[in-house]
Design a protein around this motif. Structure first.
Motif, PDB file in Angstrom:
ATOM      1  N   ALA A 596       0.836  -1.211   0.000  1.00 45.52           N
ATOM      2  CA  ALA A 596       0.000   0.000   0.000  1.00 45.52           C
ATOM      3  C   ALA A 596       0.863   1.250   0.000  1.00 45.52           C
ATOM      4  O   ALA A 596       0.555   2.235   0.665  1.00 45.52           O
ATOM      5  CB  ALA A 596      -0.948   0.004   1.202  1.00 45.52           C
ATOM      6  N   GLY A 597       1.978   1.207  -0.738  1.00 47.09           N
ATOM      7  CA  GLY A 597       2.851   2.361  -0.864  1.00 47.09           C
ATOM      8  C   GLY A 597       3.845   2.542   0.257  1.00 47.09           C
ATOM      9  O   GLY A 597       4.697   3.434   0.188  1.00 47.09           O
ATOM     10  N   LYS A 598       3.778   1.721   1.314  1.00 49.18           N
ATOM     11  CA  LYS A 598       4.693   1.858   2.443  1.00 49.18           C
ATOM     12  C   LYS A 598       5.793   0.799   2.367  1.00 49.18           C
ATOM     13  O   LYS A 598       5.516  -0.363   2.046  1.00 49.18           O
ATOM     14  CB  LYS A 598       3.929   1.712   3.769  1.00 49.18           C
ATOM     15  CG  LYS A 598       2.893   2.801   3.997  1.00 49.18           C
ATOM     16  CD  LYS A 598       2.176   2.596   5.329  1.00 49.18           C
ATOM     17  CE  LYS A 598       1.140   3.693   5.574  1.00 49.18           C
ATOM     18  NZ  LYS A 598       0.437   3.495   6.865  1.00 49.18           N
ATOM     19  N   PRO A 599       7.046   1.192   2.642  1.00 41.05           N
ATOM     20  CA  PRO A 599       8.141   0.217   2.584  1.00 41.05           C
ATOM     21  C   PRO A 599       7.883  -0.958   3.522  1.00 41.05           C
ATOM     22  O   PRO A 599       7.475  -0.786   4.667  1.00 41.05           O
ATOM     23  CB  PRO A 599       9.365   1.026   3.033  1.00 41.05           C
ATOM     24  CG  PRO A 599       8.997   2.447   2.763  1.00 41.05           C
ATOM     25  CD  PRO A 599       7.526   2.542   2.986  1.00 41.05           C
ATOM     26  N   LEU A 600       8.119  -2.150   3.017  1.00 42.92           N
ATOM     27  CA  LEU A 600       7.880  -3.365   3.788  1.00 42.92           C
ATOM     28  C   LEU A 600       9.208  -4.006   4.192  1.00 42.92           C
ATOM     29  O   LEU A 600       9.467  -4.256   5.360  1.00 42.92           O
ATOM     30  CB  LEU A 600       7.044  -4.340   2.957  1.00 42.92           C
ATOM     31  CG  LEU A 600       6.341  -5.478   3.692  1.00 42.92           C
ATOM     32  CD1 LEU A 600       5.332  -4.927   4.686  1.00 42.92           C
ATOM     33  CD2 LEU A 600       5.634  -6.386   2.677  1.00 42.92           C
ATOM     34  N   ARG A 601      10.058  -4.296   3.236  1.00 42.54           N
ATOM     35  CA  ARG A 601      11.364  -4.897   3.491  1.00 42.54           C
ATOM     36  C   ARG A 601      12.177  -4.863   2.203  1.00 42.54           C
ATOM     37  O   ARG A 601      11.617  -4.813   1.097  1.00 42.54           O
ATOM     38  CB  ARG A 601      11.229  -6.337   3.983  1.00 42.54           C
ATOM     39  CG  ARG A 601      12.569  -7.034   4.199  1.00 42.54           C
ATOM     40  CD  ARG A 601      12.411  -8.342   4.933  1.00 42.54           C
ATOM     41  NE  ARG A 601      11.998  -8.125   6.324  1.00 42.54           N
ATOM     42  CZ  ARG A 601      11.821  -9.092   7.210  1.00 42.54           C
ATOM     43  NH1 ARG A 601      12.015 -10.357   6.845  1.00 42.54           N
ATOM     44  NH2 ARG A 601      11.452  -8.828   8.446  1.00 42.54           N
ATOM     45  N   THR A 602      13.493  -4.898   2.350  1.00 40.90           N
ATOM     46  CA  THR A 602      14.390  -4.996   1.201  1.00 40.90           C
ATOM     47  C   THR A 602      15.209  -6.274   1.340  1.00 40.90           C
ATOM     48  O   THR A 602      15.872  -6.485   2.358  1.00 40.90           O
ATOM     49  CB  THR A 602      15.327  -3.780   1.121  1.00 40.90           C
ATOM     50  OG1 THR A 602      14.547  -2.589   0.928  1.00 40.90           O
ATOM     51  CG2 THR A 602      16.295  -3.933  -0.052  1.00 40.90           C
ATOM     52  N   LEU A 603      15.133  -7.120   0.345  1.00 42.71           N
ATOM     53  CA  LEU A 603      15.930  -8.336   0.285  1.00 42.71           C
ATOM     54  C   LEU A 603      17.046  -8.143  -0.739  1.00 42.71           C
ATOM     55  O   LEU A 603      16.889  -7.388  -1.698  1.00 42.71           O
ATOM     56  CB  LEU A 603      15.072  -9.541  -0.113  1.00 42.71           C
ATOM     57  CG  LEU A 603      13.838  -9.815   0.753  1.00 42.71           C
ATOM     58  CD1 LEU A 603      13.071 -11.019   0.206  1.00 42.71           C
ATOM     59  CD2 LEU A 603      14.232 -10.055   2.203  1.00 42.71           C
ATOM     60  N   ALA A 604      18.152  -8.811  -0.558  1.00 40.96           N
ATOM     61  CA  ALA A 604      19.283  -8.664  -1.474  1.00 40.96           C
ATOM     62  C   ALA A 604      19.942 -10.016  -1.692  1.00 40.96           C
ATOM     63  O   ALA A 604      19.983 -10.849  -0.793  1.00 40.96           O
ATOM     64  CB  ALA A 604      20.297  -7.651  -0.941  1.00 40.96           C
ATOM     65  N   ARG A 605      20.476 -10.211  -2.881  1.00 38.74           N
ATOM     66  CA  ARG A 605      21.199 -11.435  -3.222  1.00 38.74           C
ATOM     67  C   ARG A 605      22.337 -11.065  -4.177  1.00 38.74           C
ATOM     68  O   ARG A 605      22.141 -10.325  -5.136  1.00 38.74           O
ATOM     69  CB  ARG A 605      20.258 -12.442  -3.887  1.00 38.74           C
ATOM     70  CG  ARG A 605      20.899 -13.760  -4.258  1.00 38.74           C
ATOM     71  CD  ARG A 605      21.149 -14.625  -3.066  1.00 38.74           C
ATOM     72  NE  ARG A 605      19.917 -15.000  -2.369  1.00 38.74           N
ATOM     73  CZ  ARG A 605      19.887 -15.722  -1.273  1.00 38.74           C
ATOM     74  NH1 ARG A 605      21.011 -16.140  -0.725  1.00 38.74           N
ATOM     75  NH2 ARG A 605      18.741 -16.013  -0.683  1.00 38.74           N
ATOM     76  N   ALA A 606      23.528 -11.557  -3.887  1.00 38.49           N
ATOM     77  CA  ALA A 606      24.701 -11.232  -4.692  1.00 38.49           C
ATOM     78  C   ALA A 606      24.738 -12.072  -5.969  1.00 38.49           C
ATOM     79  O   ALA A 606      24.251 -13.203  -6.005  1.00 38.49           O
ATOM     80  CB  ALA A 606      25.969 -11.462  -3.876  1.00 38.49           C
ATOM     81  N   PHE A 607      25.323 -11.504  -7.016  1.00 44.76           N
ATOM     82  CA  PHE A 607      25.607 -12.233  -8.246  1.00 44.76           C
ATOM     83  C   PHE A 607      26.787 -11.564  -8.934  1.00 44.76           C
ATOM     84  O   PHE A 607      27.259 -10.500  -8.518  1.00 44.76           O
ATOM     85  CB  PHE A 607      24.381 -12.285  -9.172  1.00 44.76           C
ATOM     86  CG  PHE A 607      24.017 -10.973  -9.815  1.00 44.76           C
ATOM     87  CD1 PHE A 607      24.449 -10.655 -11.097  1.00 44.76           C
ATOM     88  CD2 PHE A 607      23.247 -10.036  -9.143  1.00 44.76           C
ATOM     89  CE1 PHE A 607      24.113  -9.456 -11.697  1.00 44.76           C
ATOM     90  CE2 PHE A 607      22.904  -8.827  -9.721  1.00 44.76           C
ATOM     91  CZ  PHE A 607      23.344  -8.534 -11.003  1.00 44.76           C
ATOM     92  N   GLU A 608      27.269 -12.191  -9.980  1.00 45.99           N
ATOM     93  CA  GLU A 608      28.454 -11.685 -10.681  1.00 45.99           C
ATOM     94  C   GLU A 608      28.196 -11.666 -12.173  1.00 45.99           C
ATOM     95  O   GLU A 608      27.633 -12.614 -12.738  1.00 45.99           O
ATOM     96  CB  GLU A 608      29.677 -12.546 -10.380  1.00 45.99           C
ATOM     97  CG  GLU A 608      30.961 -12.031 -11.005  1.00 45.99           C
ATOM     98  CD  GLU A 608      32.185 -12.826 -10.592  1.00 45.99           C
ATOM     99  OE1 GLU A 608      33.306 -12.443 -10.982  1.00 45.99           O
ATOM    100  OE2 GLU A 608      32.015 -13.826  -9.868  1.00 45.99           O
ATOM    101  N   VAL A 609      28.598 -10.579 -12.815  1.00 47.97           N
ATOM    102  CA  VAL A 609      28.512 -10.465 -14.270  1.00 47.97           C
ATOM    103  C   VAL A 609      29.855 -10.909 -14.849  1.00 47.97           C
ATOM    104  O   VAL A 609      30.910 -10.418 -14.436  1.00 47.97           O
ATOM    105  CB  VAL A 609      28.187  -9.020 -14.698  1.00 47.97           C
ATOM    106  CG1 VAL A 609      28.248  -8.886 -16.221  1.00 47.97           C
ATOM    107  CG2 VAL A 609      26.814  -8.612 -14.183  1.00 47.97           C
TER     108      VAL A 609
END
Length: 861
Positions: A596-609
Motif C-alpha cells: 500500500a505504498g509503504k516500505p515493507l522490506r528490502t531483500l538482497a542477493r549477490a551475483f556476478e557479471v
C-alpha cells in the motif's frame, strides 16, 4: 602403503627418500620404488586466502584432504569422574583440527552417548563431557576387605597360596573376631569378594574388547586411513587371542591406534581405602592395553597429569605420512594376509605402518559404476573434491502450511558444453542426526546454455518442518566424484503481516516460463532473473528490482516486477532485468517490497557479471585485436526502431522542398493528401497522393509522401519500396534518404539501410541526421571502431544528446574490454572523460554505470 615416521618427540621426519625405507613382506625384502610425503596440515606461515564461495553457497572446490579421527572412551574401565580430567585437553585437540577433519566419539559403556563422524565440534565436545566413567570402586555389593586386583585374579585362577595369604591378612582376631565361626565367616567373605572383584574386572575387559571389536569392524567399511584414540584406565588381560585379533582388525580397518592410559592415582576420586598393591594393580590393568597397542603397532601414553602434552604429540604425528610404493609380487593378490614390516635407518626414528596387506585377486572386484561410486562417497565421512560442486538452498511456502518447501540447487563441475548423465544422491539430517529426507537417482543434467561451457545444473526439492538441517550431496560423473555438506535453514521470514520466501537470482531464464525460479551466481548472457514469493494478504504488495554494486549502493538498473497471483494468497514476483550494459564484476540484486505504498522490506542477493567462457576462451592468447577484426558493440533495441514522425513530415520546413517540385496540375491532390495525413486519415491520404503521381511528370514528391502515408499507418515495407522509387529522380532530397534509411532499419534490412545512409553521409557530410543511425549499424555489423568514430562526429555537433553520450561511453568501454582502441589509450580515455562530464552535466539517468565504465578505463591506462 601409508607409513608414518616420527622422531622421539613425535615430530614427523621429513625428507626421506625410497632408499631410506626397508620393507619386508612375508619376511622377504622388497624394493621401495617411491616415497612421497603427504602433508595433512597447512604449511607454516600465512596461507593464501582461498576465494570464499558466494553468499548462500557452499563449495567443495577449496576442500583439502581431511582425516578421520575416533575418540573412544572406555567408560567401563574408567572410574566415575576419571575421564573429566582430560576433557579440556581433548577439547583443545579438537579445536586445533582442520575444518575438513571428521571426528567420531564412541563409548563402550551402557547407554553411553556417541556421535558418527562429523564436523560439528560443539556436538563432539558435548558428547565427551557426558562421559564421566562407569567403573564402580566398590564393585557389586558391600565390600569389607582390602583385596588387590592381582590377588583377586590369582585367587580366581586357583592360586591357593594367595588365597591363604589374603585370608590370613584380612581375618586376624583383631579384625574378624576371636571365635572360630567369625574367622571362618571372614575367610568365606574374602573368597567371595575376591571372586567378585575378578569377575567384575573380567566382565569390564570383555565389554571393552567387544566394543573395540565392533568399532573396528565398522571402521573397516570406510575405505580411508583412520586414527583411533582410546582413553582408558586399562583392562585386565583375560583373553589374549582376542586382543591379538583386535590388532589384526585394526590393520584391516587401516586404523592407527593411540591409547591414553589414565593413571588412577591422579584420576581416582572414589576409592575409600588405601590400595594393597597399587603398582601391581596398575600393571594388571595395563596388560590389556599394552598387548593391544603392541598387536596394532600403536602407541601407549600413560597420562598422569591433565596438562601432559600427549594430545600435542598425537597432533604432530597426524600432520602427515609417507605414501610409499613397493615392488609387487603376483602372490600379493592371492587374497591372503601377508605380514609387512617397515623400517627406517635413522637414529631415533619410530615407524608406524600397517602390520599386513590383504589384496583381493585382480579380478575380484571390477571397476565401480558411477552409481556405486556415488553411494560409496555418500557413505564416506570424508568429502571429495574430484568433481567440483557448489550448492545453495532456498525456502518457499509449500502446500503444507506447517512445512517448508526447500529448493536445492547445485552447480556440478565446470566447462560442460552439453548434457551429461550423472548419478546423484543426498541425505538431509536434522540437528539430532536423524534422516529427514534422502534420494538417489540417475539423471541427465543440462549446462546453463547448450554449446557454452558451464556447470551442469541440478535442482531438487524437499518438504521439511522448519528448523536447521545438514545436507550431504554426492554426485558422480564418469570416473569423477564430488561430495559436499551444506547447512540448511528451513524457514520463511515475515514483514508487515506478509510471509516472504527467500530472494532467488539466476539466469538466463525462459521468458515464457517465469513462474519458475532460476538459480545461479554468474550472469553471462546480458540479463539476470529475480524471483521471490509472498504469502498471505498480498493484494497490496509490490516489488521493484534494483541492481547495484552493493547492498547500499545507488541503483544502476531498476525494473518493476508485476505480481502474479497464484491461488488465493500466493503472489509471485518474477522479472528478467537487462544488465548487458554493466561491466564484469560483483553486484547485488535488491528486491524493494512495499505494501500500500509503504516500505515493507528490502531483500538482497549477490551475483556476478562475467563473459561466457566460450568467448573468453576464444580470446586467450590472441594478443591485441587486429585493426580490421570484427568488434560487435551493444545497441539498444529502441535504437533499431526509429519511429516515423508524421508531424515533422507535414511541417512547413520539411514539406516545402517537396511541394516546390509538385507540378501545378497535381498540387491540389498533393495538398489534399497532406491535409488528410495531418488529420490521421491515411486511407484518403494514400488516395490523394496517388492522384498526384503521373509517369509523364516529376512525381518525386507524390511518391515520397505516398511512402510517408504508408509509414505513418505502419506499412514500412510498402513505404521503403515507394521511397526507393522516389530516389530515382530525387537524389538531391536528403529527407528521402533519412526516411528510407529509418524504414529499412525498422524492417531489419540493415545491409540496405547501411548502403543508403553511407550514400547520404557522402553527399551531405555536414548533415548529422545520418551519422547516429549509421553508427548503430556499424556497431551491429561488427565495425566497432568505425561506430565510435561515427558517433564521435555526431557528438561534435550535438554535444547535448545525453542518449548518444551514454552510447559512446558504453562503446568506448566495450572496445577497451575487447583489448582494442579507437585512437589510442590516452585519447580514448580523454574522450570518455569529456563525454562523462557532459553526461553528468545533462543529468543523465545512468550516472553510476557511467562512473563504473570510466573507472575501468582510468585503471587500464
Amino acid at each position: 602403503m601409508d607409513v608414518t615416521v616420527v622422531d622421539d618427540r613425535g615430530r614427523p621426519i621429513a625428507g626421506l627418500a625410497p632408499a631410506d625405507f626397508a620393507v619386508r613382506i612375508d619376511g622377504a625384502a622388497r624394493r621401495v620404488v617411491s616415497a612421497e610425503w603427504v602433508s595433512l596440515v597447512a604449511p607454516p606461515g600465512p596461507a593464501p586466502a582461498a576465494a570464499p564461495p558466494p553468499e548462500g553457497f557452499t563449495s567443495n572446490e577449496n576442500a583439502t584432504a581431511g582425516r578421520l579421527i575416533v575418540i573412544a572412551v572406555d567408560e567401563p574401565n574408567i572410574r566415575f569422574g576419571g575421564a573429566m580430567g582430560i576433557a579440556r585437553a581433548a577439547n583443545g585437540f579438537i579445536d586445533r583440527l582442520l575444518p575438513t577433519d571428521r571426528i567420531a566419539v564412541a563409548s563402550f559403556g551402557t547407554g553411553a552417548p556417541a556421535t558418527s563422524f562429523t564436523a560439528d565440534r560443539p556436538r563432539v565436545k558435548q558428547t565427551i563431557s557426558r562421559m564421566a566413567g562407569q567403573k564402580e570402586a566398590g564393585r557389586t555389593g558391600i565390600t569389607t576387605h582390602s583385596i588387590a586386583l592381582t590377588e583377586a585374579l590369582a585367587i580366581e585362577n586357583g592360586d591357593r597360596g594367595t588365597l591363604d595369604s589374603v585370608q590370613s591378612r584380612e581375618c586376624t582376631p583383631s579384625l574378624a573376631g576371636s571365635s572360630v565361626a567369625q574367622i571362618e565367616l571372614c575367610r568365606s567373605e574374602v573368597l567371595a569378594e575376591a571372586l567378585a572383584l575378578a569377575r567384575d574386572s573380567s566382565r569390564e575387559a570383555d565389554r571393552t574388547i567387544q566394543g573395540l571389536r565392533d568399532l573396528l569392524i565398522g571402521l573397516r567399511m570406510i575405505d580411508a586411513p583412520k586414527t583411533l584414540i582410546l582413553i582408558s584406565e586399562g583392562f585386565v588381560l583375560n583373553d589374549e587371542p582376542m586382543v591379538i585379533e583386535l590388532g589384526r582388525l585394526a590393520a584391516e580397518a587401516r586404523t592407527s591406534l593411540y591409547a591414553l592410559r589414565l593413571d588412577n592415582q591422579m584420576f581416582d576420586i572414589s576409592e575409600r581405602r588405601a590400595p594393597i598393591n597399587p603398582i601391581g594393580d596398575r600393571q594388571a590393568r595395563g596388560q590389556g592395553l599394552e598387548l593391544l597397542t603392541g598387536a596394532a603397532r600403536g602407541t601407549l601414553f600413560t597420562v598422569s597429569t591433565a596438562e601432559a602434552p600427549f594430545f600435542e604429540r598425537i597432533e604432530a604425528e597426524l600432520s602427515g605420512y609417507y605414501l610409499i610404493g613397493v615392488e609387487s609380487d603376483p602372490r600379493d593378490r592371492d587374497g591372503k594376509a601377508h605380514p609387512v614390516r617397515v623400517e627406517v635407518g635413522r637414529r631415533g626414528a619410530t615407524v608406524r605402518s600397517r602390520r599386513q596387506i590383504l589384496n583381493a585377486a585382480s579380478d575380484a572386484r571390477g571397476r565401480r559404476s558411477p552409481r556405486q561410486s556415488m553411494i560409496a562417497a555418500l557413505s564416506s565421512p570424508l568429502l571429495s573434491s574430484a568433481l567440483p560442486l557448489r550448492v545453495a538452498s532456498f525456502s518457499l511456502q509449500g502446500p503444507e502450511r506447517d512445512r517448508v518447501q526447500l529448493l536445492i540447487h547445485a552447480d556440478v563441475g565446470n566447462d560442460y558444453p552439453a548434457s551429461k548423465v550423472v548419478s546423484i544422491g543426498y541425505v538431509i539430517t536434522d540437528q539430532n542426526g536423524r534422516i529427514a529426507d534422502s534420494k538417489t537417482a540417475d539423471a541427465r543434467l543440462q549446462p546453463v546454455m547448450n554449446g557454452v561451457p558451464s556447470s551442469l545444473q541440478y535442482t531438487a526439492g524437499a518438504s521439511l518442518p522448519p528448523g536447521e538441517y545438514l545436507l550431504k550431496l554426492a554426485i558422480a560423473e564418469g570416473d569423477r566424484v564430488g561430495t559436499i555438506e551444506h547447512a540448511i535453514h528451513a524457514g520463511l521470514s515475515e514483514a508487515g503481516g506478509v510471509t516472504l520466501s527467500e530472494l532467488m537470482v539466476g539466469g538466463p531464464a525462459d521468458p515464457g516460463n517465469l513462474l519458475q525460479p532460476t538459480i545461479g551466481y554468474t550472469a553471462s548472457f546480458g540479463s539476470v532473473h529475480g524471483y521471490m514469493e509472498a504469502y498471505g494478504a498480498v493484494d497490496a504488495v509490490t516489488v521493484k528490482y534494483e541492481v547495484a554494486t552493493d547492498a547500499q549502493g545507488p541503483p544502476l538498473v531498476a525494473a518493476d516486477a508485476p505480481g502474479q497471483l497464484i491461488g488465493d494468497d500466493r503472489m509471485i514476483f518474477s522479472r528478467i532485468v537487462a544488465i548487458h550494459q554493466l561491466p564484469p564484476g560483483k553486484y547485488v540484486l535488491r528486491a524493494l517490497l512495499t505494501s500500500a505504498g509503504k516500505p515493507l522490506r528490502t531483500l538482497a542477493r549477490a551475483f556476478e557479471v562475467a563473459a561466457p567462457k566460450v568467448l573468453m576462451t576464444s580470446a586467450e592468447g590472441a594478443g591485441p585485436m587486429a585493426a580490421d577484426a570484427e568488434l560487435f558493440l551493444p545497441v539498444e533495441e529502441t535504437a533499431m526502431k526509429p519511429a516515423f514522425q508524421r508531424d515533422r513530415a507535414v511541417d512547413k520546413a520539411t514539406l516545402e522542398p517537396f511541394r516546390a517540385r509538385v507540378p501545378e496540375n497535381a498540387r491540389a491532390a498533393f495538398d489534399q493528401g497532406v491535409a488528410f495525413m495531418a488529420a490521421g486519415d491515411y486511407v484518403h491520404a494514400e488516395q490523394s497522393f496517388k492522384k498526384a503521381i503521373d509517369p509523364d511528370i516529376d512525381s518525386t514528391a507524390g511518391l515520397a509522401y505516398l511512402a510517408a502515408s504508408f509509414a505513418a499507418s505502419g506499412h514500412d515495407v510498402q513505404a521503403a519500396s515507394a521511397w526507393q522509387t522516389a530516389l530515382v529522380d530525387g537524389t538531391e532530397l536528403s529527407q528521402i534518404y533519412q526516411w528510407l534509411g529509418d524504414a529499412l532499419i525498422r524492417t531489419h534490412e540493415y545491409g540496405e539501410a547501411r548502403a543508403i545512409l553511407e550514400e547520404a553521409a557522402g553527399r551531405w557530410p555536414s548533415d548529422r541526421r545520418f551519422t547516429k543511425p549509421l553508427a548503430m549499424l556499424y556497431a551491429t555489423f561488427g565495425k566497432g571502431r568505425e561506430a565510435v568514430r561515427t558517433i564521435e562526429r555526431y557528438l561534435s555537433d550535438q554535444p547535448d544528446d545525453a542518449d548518444a553520450l551514454y552510447v559512446a561511453l558504453e562503446w568506448l568501454y566495450h572496445v577497451r574490454s575487447a583489448g582494442a582502441v579507437v585512437h589510442n589509450k590516452a585519447e580514448d580515455l580523454k574522450l570518455a572523460q569529456t563525454y562523462a562530464a557532459d553526461y553528468e552535466r545533462l543529468g543523465g539517468k545512468q550516472i553510476p554505470v557511467v562512473k563504473q565504465w570510466l573507472g575501468i578505463l582510468q585503471n587500464d591506462r
